[in-house]
Design an enzyme around this catalytic site. Sequence first.
Site, PDB file in Angstrom:
ATOM      1  N   LYS A   1       1.782   1.862  -5.310  1.00 39.25           N
ATOM      2  CA  LYS A   1       2.416   1.405  -6.390  1.00 39.25           C
ATOM      3  C   LYS A   1       1.462   1.488  -7.608  1.00 39.25           C
ATOM      4  O   LYS A   1       1.850   1.828  -8.765  1.00 39.25           O
ATOM      5  CB  LYS A   1       2.624  -0.306  -6.255  1.00 39.25           C
ATOM      6  CG  LYS A   1       3.480  -0.632  -5.133  1.00 39.25           C
ATOM      7  CD  LYS A   1       3.580  -1.911  -4.971  1.00 39.25           C
ATOM      8  CE  LYS A   1       2.318  -2.479  -4.126  1.00 39.25           C
ATOM      9  NZ  LYS A   1       1.979  -2.239  -2.997  1.00 39.25           N
TER      10      LYS A   1
ATOM     11  N   GLY B   1      -4.591  -4.490  -3.713  1.00 39.00           N
ATOM     12  CA  GLY B   1      -5.621  -3.395  -3.864  1.00 39.00           C
ATOM     13  C   GLY B   1      -4.763  -2.087  -4.199  1.00 39.00           C
ATOM     14  O   GLY B   1      -4.097  -1.503  -3.379  1.00 39.00           O
ATOM     15  N   HIS B   2      -4.918  -1.849  -5.575  1.00 33.53           N
ATOM     16  CA  HIS B   2      -4.086  -0.589  -5.977  1.00 33.53           C
ATOM     17  C   HIS B   2      -4.977   0.501  -6.696  1.00 33.53           C
ATOM     18  O   HIS B   2      -5.835   0.305  -7.359  1.00 33.53           O
ATOM     19  CB  HIS B   2      -3.229  -1.146  -7.109  1.00 33.53           C
ATOM     20  CG  HIS B   2      -2.062  -2.210  -6.839  1.00 33.53           C
ATOM     21  ND1 HIS B   2      -1.509  -2.740  -7.830  1.00 33.53           N
ATOM     22  CD2 HIS B   2      -1.762  -2.600  -5.630  1.00 33.53           C
ATOM     23  CE1 HIS B   2      -0.769  -3.713  -7.185  1.00 33.53           C
ATOM     24  NE2 HIS B   2      -0.698  -3.758  -5.848  1.00 33.53           N
TER      25      HIS B   2
ATOM     26  N   GLY C   1       0.236  14.015  -3.465  1.00 33.88           N
ATOM     27  CA  GLY C   1      -1.212  13.932  -3.541  1.00 33.88           C
ATOM     28  C   GLY C   1      -1.594  12.658  -4.254  1.00 33.88           C
ATOM     29  O   GLY C   1      -0.634  11.980  -5.199  1.00 33.88           O
TER      30      GLY C   1
ATOM     31  N   ARG D   1      -5.666   0.513   8.283  1.00 36.41           N
ATOM     32  CA  ARG D   1      -4.381   0.107   8.357  1.00 36.41           C
ATOM     33  C   ARG D   1      -3.711   0.476   9.523  1.00 36.41           C
ATOM     34  O   ARG D   1      -4.027   1.776  10.048  1.00 36.41           O
ATOM     35  CB  ARG D   1      -3.571   0.764   7.054  1.00 36.41           C
ATOM     36  CG  ARG D   1      -4.143   0.135   5.813  1.00 36.41           C
ATOM     37  CD  ARG D   1      -3.521   0.995   4.572  1.00 36.41           C
ATOM     38  NE  ARG D   1      -4.236   0.431   3.386  1.00 36.41           N
ATOM     39  CZ  ARG D   1      -4.184   1.017   2.252  1.00 36.41           C
ATOM     40  NH1 ARG D   1      -3.847   2.311   2.251  1.00 36.41           N
ATOM     41  NH2 ARG D   1      -4.764   0.514   0.768  1.00 36.41           N
TER      42      ARG D   1
ATOM     43  N   ASP E   1       0.854  -0.935   0.094  1.00 38.65           N
ATOM     44  CA  ASP E   1      -0.080  -0.096   0.084  1.00 38.65           C
ATOM     45  C   ASP E   1       0.858   1.282   0.013  1.00 38.65           C
ATOM     46  O   ASP E   1       0.377   2.326   0.615  1.00 38.65           O
ATOM     47  CB  ASP E   1      -1.098  -0.092   1.216  1.00 38.65           C
ATOM     48  CG  ASP E   1      -1.722  -1.137   1.153  1.00 38.65           C
ATOM     49  OD1 ASP E   1      -2.263  -1.511   0.170  1.00 38.65           O
ATOM     50  OD2 ASP E   1      -2.188  -1.762   2.196  1.00 38.65           O
TER      51      ASP E   1
ATOM     52  N   ASP F   1       2.718  14.744   1.254  1.00 36.47           N
ATOM     53  CA  ASP F   1       1.760  15.607   1.788  1.00 36.47           C
ATOM     54  C   ASP F   1       0.812  15.442   2.882  1.00 36.47           C
ATOM     55  O   ASP F   1       0.295  16.368   3.783  1.00 36.47           O
ATOM     56  CB  ASP F   1       0.664  15.919   0.563  1.00 36.47           C
ATOM     57  CG  ASP F   1       0.097  14.617   0.171  1.00 36.47           C
ATOM     58  OD1 ASP F   1       0.739  13.696  -0.401  1.00 36.47           O
ATOM     59  OD2 ASP F   1      -1.423  14.279   0.297  1.00 36.47           O
TER      60      ASP F   1
ATOM     61  N   GLN G   1       2.095  -6.193  -3.165  1.00 37.51           N
ATOM     62  CA  GLN G   1       2.244  -6.291  -1.745  1.00 37.51           C
ATOM     63  C   GLN G   1       3.758  -5.239  -1.761  1.00 37.51           C
ATOM     64  O   GLN G   1       3.770  -4.550  -2.240  1.00 37.51           O
ATOM     65  CB  GLN G   1       2.513  -7.736  -1.394  1.00 37.51           C
ATOM     66  CG  GLN G   1       1.165  -8.417  -1.075  1.00 37.51           C
ATOM     67  CD  GLN G   1       0.649  -8.958  -2.469  1.00 37.51           C
ATOM     68  OE1 GLN G   1       1.184  -9.529  -3.430  1.00 37.51           O
ATOM     69  NE2 GLN G   1      -0.644  -8.582  -2.560  1.00 37.51           N
TER      70      GLN G   1
HETATM   71  P1  GDP Z   1      -0.691   0.202  -3.369  1.00 33.40           P
HETATM   72  O1  GDP Z   1      -1.341  -1.079  -3.151  1.00 33.40           O
HETATM   73  O2  GDP Z   1       0.704   0.333  -3.309  1.00 33.40           O
HETATM   74  O3  GDP Z   1      -1.032   0.637  -4.959  1.00 33.40           O
HETATM   75  O4  GDP Z   1      -1.387   1.450  -2.729  1.00 33.40           O
HETATM   76  P2  GDP Z   1      -2.825   1.606  -2.197  1.00 33.40           P
HETATM   77  O5  GDP Z   1      -3.641   2.001  -3.451  1.00 33.40           O
HETATM   78  O6  GDP Z   1      -3.520   0.402  -1.595  1.00 33.40           O
HETATM   79  O7  GDP Z   1      -2.774   2.914  -1.171  1.00 33.40           O
HETATM   80  C1  GDP Z   1      -2.189   3.934  -1.334  1.00 33.40           C
HETATM   81  C2  GDP Z   1      -3.242   5.019  -1.345  1.00 33.40           C
HETATM   82  O8  GDP Z   1      -2.451   6.312  -1.325  1.00 33.40           O
HETATM   83  C3  GDP Z   1      -4.393   5.239  -2.387  1.00 33.40           C
HETATM   84  O9  GDP Z   1      -5.519   5.631  -1.817  1.00 33.40           O
HETATM   85  C4  GDP Z   1      -3.695   6.318  -3.453  1.00 33.40           C
HETATM   86  O10 GDP Z   1      -4.826   7.113  -4.117  1.00 33.40           O
HETATM   87  C5  GDP Z   1      -2.990   7.106  -2.366  1.00 33.40           C
HETATM   88  N1  GDP Z   1      -1.729   7.797  -2.905  1.00 33.40           N
HETATM   89  C6  GDP Z   1      -0.725   7.505  -3.602  1.00 33.40           C
HETATM   90  N2  GDP Z   1       0.160   8.538  -3.539  1.00 33.40           N
HETATM   91  C7  GDP Z   1      -0.298   9.260  -3.006  1.00 33.40           C
HETATM   92  C8  GDP Z   1       0.323  10.777  -2.491  1.00 33.40           C
HETATM   93  O11 GDP Z   1       1.249  10.996  -2.948  1.00 33.40           O
HETATM   94  N3  GDP Z   1      -0.191  11.457  -1.570  1.00 33.40           N
HETATM   95  C9  GDP Z   1      -1.733  11.133  -1.194  1.00 33.40           C
HETATM   96  N4  GDP Z   1      -2.259  12.002  -0.452  1.00 33.40           N
HETATM   97  N5  GDP Z   1      -1.937   9.934  -1.562  1.00 33.40           N
HETATM   98  C10 GDP Z   1      -1.575   8.918  -2.457  1.00 33.40           C
HETATM   99  P1  IMO Z   2      -0.869  -4.473  -2.057  1.00 36.87           P
HETATM  100  O1  IMO Z   2      -0.541  -4.839  -3.409  1.00 36.87           O
HETATM  101  C1  IMO Z   2      -1.238  -4.629   2.357  1.00 36.87           C
HETATM  102  C2  IMO Z   2      -1.116  -8.788   3.739  1.00 36.87           C
HETATM  103  C3  IMO Z   2      -2.365  -9.242   4.378  1.00 36.87           C
HETATM  104  C4  IMO Z   2      -1.892 -10.365   5.477  1.00 36.87           C
HETATM  105  C5  IMO Z   2      -0.888 -10.715   4.740  1.00 36.87           C
HETATM  106  C6  IMO Z   2      -0.797 -12.158   4.102  1.00 36.87           C
HETATM  107  O2  IMO Z   2      -2.377  -3.292  -2.103  1.00 36.87           O
HETATM  108  O3  IMO Z   2      -0.010  -3.482  -1.617  1.00 36.87           O
HETATM  109  P2  IMO Z   2      -2.682 -12.975   2.042  1.00 36.87           P
HETATM  110  O4  IMO Z   2      -4.161 -12.916   1.624  1.00 36.87           O
HETATM  111  O5  IMO Z   2      -1.711 -12.384   0.945  1.00 36.87           O
HETATM  112  O6  IMO Z   2      -2.292 -14.379   2.273  1.00 36.87           O
HETATM  113  O7  IMO Z   2      -2.411 -12.130   3.369  1.00 36.87           O
HETATM  114  O8  IMO Z   2      -0.300  -9.968   3.660  1.00 36.87           O
HETATM  115  N1  IMO Z   2      -1.382  -8.275   2.515  1.00 36.87           N
HETATM  116  C7  IMO Z   2      -1.490  -6.942   2.142  1.00 36.87           C
HETATM  117  N2  IMO Z   2      -1.126  -5.849   2.946  1.00 36.87           N
HETATM  118  N3  IMO Z   2      -1.196  -4.605   0.964  1.00 36.87           N
HETATM  119  C8  IMO Z   2      -1.412  -5.500   0.105  1.00 36.87           C
HETATM  120  O9  IMO Z   2      -1.308  -5.541  -1.142  1.00 36.87           O
HETATM  121  C9  IMO Z   2      -1.583  -6.950   0.499  1.00 36.87           C
HETATM  122  N4  IMO Z   2      -1.680  -8.124   0.246  1.00 36.87           N
HETATM  123  C10 IMO Z   2      -1.621  -8.943   1.267  1.00 36.87           C
HETATM  124  O10 IMO Z   2      -3.135  -8.073   5.101  1.00 36.87           O
HETATM  125  O11 IMO Z   2      -1.242  -9.450   6.532  1.00 36.87           O
HETATM  126 MG    MG Z   3      -2.942  -1.763  -1.723  1.00 39.34          MG
END
Ligand code: GDP
Ligand code: IMO
Ligand code: MG
Length: 427
Positions: A16, A40-41, A414, A304, A13, A332, A223
């Site tokens: 990416k 979850g991206h 942002g 989280r 998270d 930010d 991840q």
């Molecule tokens: P991922 O799993 O690595 O793709 O990340 P997630 O999408 O799960 O979580 C990142 C969150 O931060 C998302 O809601 C993005 O829209 C948000 N985000 C990404 N980059 C930035 C940033 O530079 N600033 C802010 N405020 N939000 C961001």
């Molecule tokens: P993204 O790609 C954050 C965590 C789960 C759990 C552990 C194992 O959005 O960064 P699993 O279902 O993979 O066997 O769970 O890994 N986990 C993540 N945490 N971001 C993710 O993906 C994750 N994918 C799995 O919460 O602790």
């Molecule tokens: Mg994610």
Amino acid sequence: MPALVLVGAQWGDEGKGKATDLLGGSVDYVVRYQGGNNAGHTVVIGDQKYALHLLPSGILSPNVTPVIGNGVVIDPAVLLSELAGLNDRGIDTSKLLISGNAHLITPYHRTLDKVTERFLGKRRIGTTGRGIGPTYADKINRVGIRVQDLFDESILRQKIEAALHDKNQILVKLYNRRTIPADLVVEEYLGYAEKIKPFLADTTLVLDEALKANKVVLLEGGQGTLLDVDHGTYPFVTSSNPTAGGACTGAGIGPTKIDRVIGILKAYTTRVGSGPFPTELLDEDGEALRRIGGERGVTTGRDRRCGWFDAVIARYATRVNGLTDFFLTKLDVLTGWEQIPVCVAYEIDGKRVEELPYNQSDFHHAKPIYETLPGWTEDISKAKSFAELPKNAQAYVKALEEMSGAPISAIGVGPGRDETIQINSFI
Ligand code: GDP
Ligand code: IMO
Ligand code: MG
């Protein structure tokens, strides 16, 4: 033109999805190389927000060919519903390529994931419950079902029956659950075959030809480094290799083809699920980071866990991934704190430790040693260059760079595509 890898530098998270989408305009292929719909991206384009789980984030860029590599585990129902969701919003997904060697998540994998977690009780991993671990276990155990099996009914039936022979015993005798009839699974999965067929490709060959033709290939990890089954906080990890080495096996690209490995690094730290987290904040600062950063899981909706930046982890990510650059995200979110603590080392049993301890029990005991950096109050979300950042924000970024061991080449200010400061170009 060689390949680039984009990898989460912390516990996932990190942003990416946004980083991949940002590069979408300058790359030809985006490949998911591991994980599944545990990811979850989030991608924000103008006033539109997309949540992607299985599909590579590059699917939102019209000129990109999105690829699901052999290292990914696919839940076909999720795949098809994600595709339909994007089609409904006017996104063309017809260029998607899927490796026939990718493994399939089935209903018995999802059930086993949930019952084993329940059985673990307080020791549970906190998985996403999507069947990820049991599917990878079957792959390694050589009893998995692959995408290519969908196209041969007798092989599919044979494999599902063989897998359920054991698993139904476990479900009934160990977990007091009902059996899963093989016929039902076979029937359901045969139903996916025709829908998935148009996307089927020899993806390693396609990528090799692309690289030979000077195309740019971006390998997108799910991840993060600390969730890696080999290099993460085992057993509180996912069941695949998000680290850069996993990009080679999960996409079928040799390491000599990769010349850039970009670590996505949040300006603070978050984690979902169980496991050690030295800088975790259980106070109002943690609550504020969660609120301001919108730190709620995209996949499971869980809050989280939040904490300050941990430079020990960032240095470790540089080491195990061979990072060439960092993309620092969510700077930010830190606007408004008077002082910002940053973990520079750990204290473990009275000793100062600079590197991530390889012993898991030591990591569980690690207490963060903080240095405090001065904060800033100015809104930075409109900043377009490093020079436009307030002096203290610049100093924060420079301090993180020095501690983390690789240049910070981009900064997120942002969630939107445009809310990025590019310092060094990635391509
Ligand atoms: P991922 O799993 O690595 O793709 O990340 P997630 O999408 O799960 O979580 C990142 C969150 O931060 C998302 O809601 C993005 O829209 C948000 N985000 C990404 N980059 C930035 C940033 O530079 N600033 C802010 N405020 N939000 C961001
Ligand atoms: P993204 O790609 C954050 C965590 C789960 C759990 C552990 C194992 O959005 O960064 P699993 O279902 O993979 O066997 O769970 O890994 N986990 C993540 N945490 N971001 C993710 O993906 C994750 N994918 C799995 O919460 O602790
Ligand atoms: Mg994610």
